[in-house]
Design a protein around this motif. Structure first.
Motif, PDB file in Angstrom:
ATOM      1  N   ARG A 115     -33.734 -12.398  25.607  1.00  0.00           N
ATOM      2  CA  ARG A 115     -32.900 -13.439  24.658  1.00  0.00           C
ATOM      3  C   ARG A 115     -33.172 -13.024  23.127  1.00  0.00           C
ATOM      4  N   PHE A 168     -28.625 -30.521  31.228  1.00  0.00           N
ATOM      5  CA  PHE A 168     -29.214 -29.751  30.113  1.00  0.00           C
ATOM      6  C   PHE A 168     -30.868 -30.143  29.950  1.00  0.00           C
ATOM      7  N   SER A 172     -33.462 -27.534  29.941  1.00  0.00           N
ATOM      8  CA  SER A 172     -34.320 -26.978  28.771  1.00  0.00           C
ATOM      9  C   SER A 172     -35.609 -27.283  28.919  1.00  0.00           C
ATOM     10  N   MET A 173     -36.239 -28.443  29.791  1.00  0.00           N
ATOM     11  CA  MET A 173     -37.505 -28.867  29.888  1.00  0.00           C
ATOM     12  C   MET A 173     -38.296 -27.965  30.914  1.00  0.00           C
ATOM     13  N   PHE A 175     -36.938 -24.632  31.365  1.00  0.00           N
ATOM     14  CA  PHE A 175     -37.225 -23.322  30.586  1.00  0.00           C
ATOM     15  C   PHE A 175     -38.125 -23.284  29.601  1.00  0.00           C
ATOM     16  N   GLY A 176     -38.249 -24.479  28.859  1.00  0.00           N
ATOM     17  CA  GLY A 176     -39.261 -24.419  27.911  1.00  0.00           C
ATOM     18  C   GLY A 176     -40.548 -24.381  28.267  1.00  0.00           C
ATOM     19  N   ILE A 180     -43.287 -21.297  27.493  1.00  0.00           N
ATOM     20  CA  ILE A 180     -44.567 -21.551  27.049  1.00  0.00           C
ATOM     21  C   ILE A 180     -45.696 -20.905  27.937  1.00  0.00           C
ATOM     22  N   ASN A 202     -42.875 -34.761  34.705  1.00  0.00           N
ATOM     23  CA  ASN A 202     -42.071 -35.016  33.660  1.00  0.00           C
ATOM     24  C   ASN A 202     -40.452 -35.076  33.917  1.00  0.00           C
TER      25      ASN A 202
ATOM     26  N   GLN B 112     -39.749 -16.933  18.908  1.00  0.00           N
ATOM     27  CA  GLN B 112     -39.334 -16.024  20.155  1.00  0.00           C
ATOM     28  C   GLN B 112     -39.749 -14.619  19.988  1.00  0.00           C
ATOM     29  N   PHE B 168     -46.505 -32.888  26.200  1.00  0.00           N
ATOM     30  CA  PHE B 168     -46.071 -31.816  26.999  1.00  0.00           C
ATOM     31  C   PHE B 168     -44.497 -31.644  27.488  1.00  0.00           C
ATOM     32  N   GLY B 169     -44.170 -32.653  27.756  1.00  0.00           N
ATOM     33  CA  GLY B 169     -42.933 -32.881  28.396  1.00  0.00           C
ATOM     34  C   GLY B 169     -41.859 -32.964  27.130  1.00  0.00           C
ATOM     35  N   TRP B 171     -42.506 -31.865  24.269  1.00  0.00           N
ATOM     36  CA  TRP B 171     -42.645 -30.431  23.446  1.00  0.00           C
ATOM     37  C   TRP B 171     -41.926 -29.301  24.250  1.00  0.00           C
ATOM     38  N   SER B 172     -41.963 -29.287  25.641  1.00  0.00           N
ATOM     39  CA  SER B 172     -41.287 -28.370  26.457  1.00  0.00           C
ATOM     40  C   SER B 172     -39.873 -28.625  26.215  1.00  0.00           C
ATOM     41  N   MET B 173     -39.415 -29.728  26.502  1.00  0.00           N
ATOM     42  CA  MET B 173     -37.758 -29.977  26.286  1.00  0.00           C
ATOM     43  C   MET B 173     -37.324 -29.515  24.905  1.00  0.00           C
ATOM     44  N   PHE B 175     -38.843 -27.383  22.869  1.00  0.00           N
ATOM     45  CA  PHE B 175     -39.096 -25.909  22.634  1.00  0.00           C
ATOM     46  C   PHE B 175     -37.927 -25.299  23.379  1.00  0.00           C
ATOM     47  N   GLY B 176     -37.704 -25.668  24.577  1.00  0.00           N
ATOM     48  CA  GLY B 176     -36.546 -25.016  25.445  1.00  0.00           C
ATOM     49  C   GLY B 176     -35.234 -25.317  25.004  1.00  0.00           C
ATOM     50  N   ALA B 177     -34.942 -26.464  24.642  1.00  0.00           N
ATOM     51  CA  ALA B 177     -33.481 -26.693  24.080  1.00  0.00           C
ATOM     52  C   ALA B 177     -33.405 -25.816  22.834  1.00  0.00           C
ATOM     53  N   THR B 179     -34.830 -23.044  21.776  1.00  0.00           N
ATOM     54  CA  THR B 179     -34.749 -21.539  22.125  1.00  0.00           C
ATOM     55  C   THR B 179     -33.489 -21.192  22.746  1.00  0.00           C
ATOM     56  N   ILE B 180     -32.892 -22.195  23.664  1.00  0.00           N
ATOM     57  CA  ILE B 180     -31.616 -21.912  24.255  1.00  0.00           C
ATOM     58  C   ILE B 180     -30.720 -21.888  23.164  1.00  0.00           C
ATOM     59  N   LEU B 181     -30.716 -22.680  22.356  1.00  0.00           N
ATOM     60  CA  LEU B 181     -29.851 -22.930  21.216  1.00  0.00           C
ATOM     61  C   LEU B 181     -29.796 -21.579  20.424  1.00  0.00           C
ATOM     62  N   SER B 183     -30.337 -18.872  20.736  1.00  0.00           N
ATOM     63  CA  SER B 183     -30.362 -17.416  21.508  1.00  0.00           C
ATOM     64  C   SER B 183     -29.029 -17.304  22.499  1.00  0.00           C
TER      65      SER B 183
END
Lengths: 252, 252
Positions: A115, A168, A172-173, A175-176, A180, A202, B112, B168-169, B171-173, B175-177, B179-181, B183
């Motif tokens: 990426r 999405f 995203s969750m 993937f994130g 991590i 979650n 990233q 964490f839920g 955060w991961s969502m 962060f994931g969104a 990062t996807i965005l 890249s």
DNA sequence: CCGTATTTTGACAAGTCGTCATTTTTCAAT
DNA sequence: ATTGAAAAATGACGACTTGTCAAAATACGG
């Protein structure tokens, strides 16, 4: 079908060897540890020969990612075909993703490298397209389940919210969390003992938030996941077990 | 306080210059485009001088990330102090993150890069620690809000679920969104027209899934967010606007 | 103005990647 | 077998890295 000359077979096998060596190098020594010279050395070929298979090292990375992505798509398709209510089929996808992560523990590290714009931009359109194909097919699998849920009356999305938006959210969750997880040494410090479990819960709560029935409180989510893993994904689960044992043996 | 010799000031200023040049290089030409030689050339200093400020280019990247992370923490703290019900304070954090993303459009690209093991491993313990400090403080801000919500009776977490897991839920969502965005060229292809809105809605639904009251159906979430941005984060919002205008002018 | 301490310099070693003229191998036709 | 043209493999090469370090330039107290 098997009308490959000996030469052609040799070439194909060598491609597999390159990928094998490259994967280990990437795993053990990270992105900077991957060098064309050293792959060539390891296989006892010259560098030039390597460049006949892959035009640059970024292509090797993408080829590796595409290989795991191909298998991921198989898993997604199988999960989406789980013969049950849509909410349980989504759970099957969750189980599938977890199995995938266990079968390809390196995948997210590689995807992370890929990426980077300066890596991605060097890859060929053909391989990019293949990757996009896999990705959109995976998204399609899941949004198909969402649409089925709507059709069956298990889920009603608010005005202006598309099935893809919900997908999405799950994507995203997942993937994130995986990213991590793949790049953070200490999630325990922050208070996350079992990240996979946390992720699953979650995601379930996200679906609950959209009112997708049955809600996670209305059935035993963990038991279902466990059953899907043991029965529906028996083969894959066993494979993952074996891999884990092998990893243990190596580290011991 | 201002007892810095001219020399010391020179050194400090040069450090800022290095970071400035490096940031642009990274933004425009990606990770591979960042080279110590070229930074030195751009500033008309020799390479050796660069290495007196940063022991390697990875340190520069981490320094840049730490700079934005410092500001992010300020935003998180401010958001957490939003004088309202916990559910609305969480919304304020969401607004804050979006502002942060707009103020530091490069941040997630850099993070990233930083998460690659071969980059991370070259960084110094001091800077790593600073980054971890910022991160855990941010997580702490949010889990504090969660705890307040529980104390006030707005939220009841099921047995075995910690506040950190919920964080964490989110955060991961997020962060994931992001990062996807950062890249992915084509999120629209998949059917996500407005990813930021989609993210906000998904996060709201996640909280709904945990039964955190008031549910997003019980109040006008968008209006609240807009008001927080306009009033509580007036200064930051204006700054983000200016930045966007400048970016527009540059691209025109 | 001098001598020491500090800072700056850029040539250098060691390592990348990707190219491409040569060399080697292959293999069908004699 | 021998030949010769086509295909494949090679590795030296150019242009780039990063990080080091002896030597040159500069600063500055006395």
């Amino acid at each position: 079908m098997t009308t490959l000359t000996r030469k052609q077979r040799e070439v194909r096998d060598r491609e597999a060897q390159i990928l094998e060596v490259a994967r280990n190098m990437l795993l053990e020594q990270g992105y900077h540890g991957l060098s064309m010279d050293r792959i060539a050395e390891a296989l006892e070929y010259s560098k030039g020969t390597m460049y006949q298979h892959f035009s640059c090292k970024e292509e090797i990375i993408l080829a590796l990612v595409n290989a795991s992505l191909t298998d991921r798509l198989v898993i997604f398709r199988k999960a989406a075909s789980y013969p049950s209510r849509p909410r349980e089929r989504i759970a099957a996808v969750g189980v599938g993703v977890e199995l995938f992560v266990r079968l390809y523990p390196h995948h997210f590290k590689l995807e992370q490298v890929l990426r980077l714009s300066s890596v991605w931009e060097k890859t060929s359109p053909e391989r990019r397209q293949f990757m996009h194909h896999c990705e959109s097919q995976c998204v399609g699998c899941v949004s198909g389940i969402v649409r089925d849920a709507i059709a069956q009356g298990d889920l009603t999305l608010p005005e202006g919210v598309t099935p893809e938006q919900l997908v999405f959210g799950l994507w995203s969750m997942s993937f994130g969390a995986q990213t991590i997880l793949a790049s953070s040494t200490s999630l325990v410090d922050i208070g996350i003992g079992d990240p996979h479990r946390a992720l699953a819960q979650n995601q379930a709560r996200l679906l609950d938030g959209y009112g997708w029935r049955p809600l996670s409180s209305e059935f035993d989510y963990e038991a279902l996941s466990e059953r899907i893993a043991r029965e529906y994904f028996a083969k894959e689960t066993e494979q993952a077990m074996k891999l884990a044992q092998k990893a243990n043996r190596n580290s011991a």
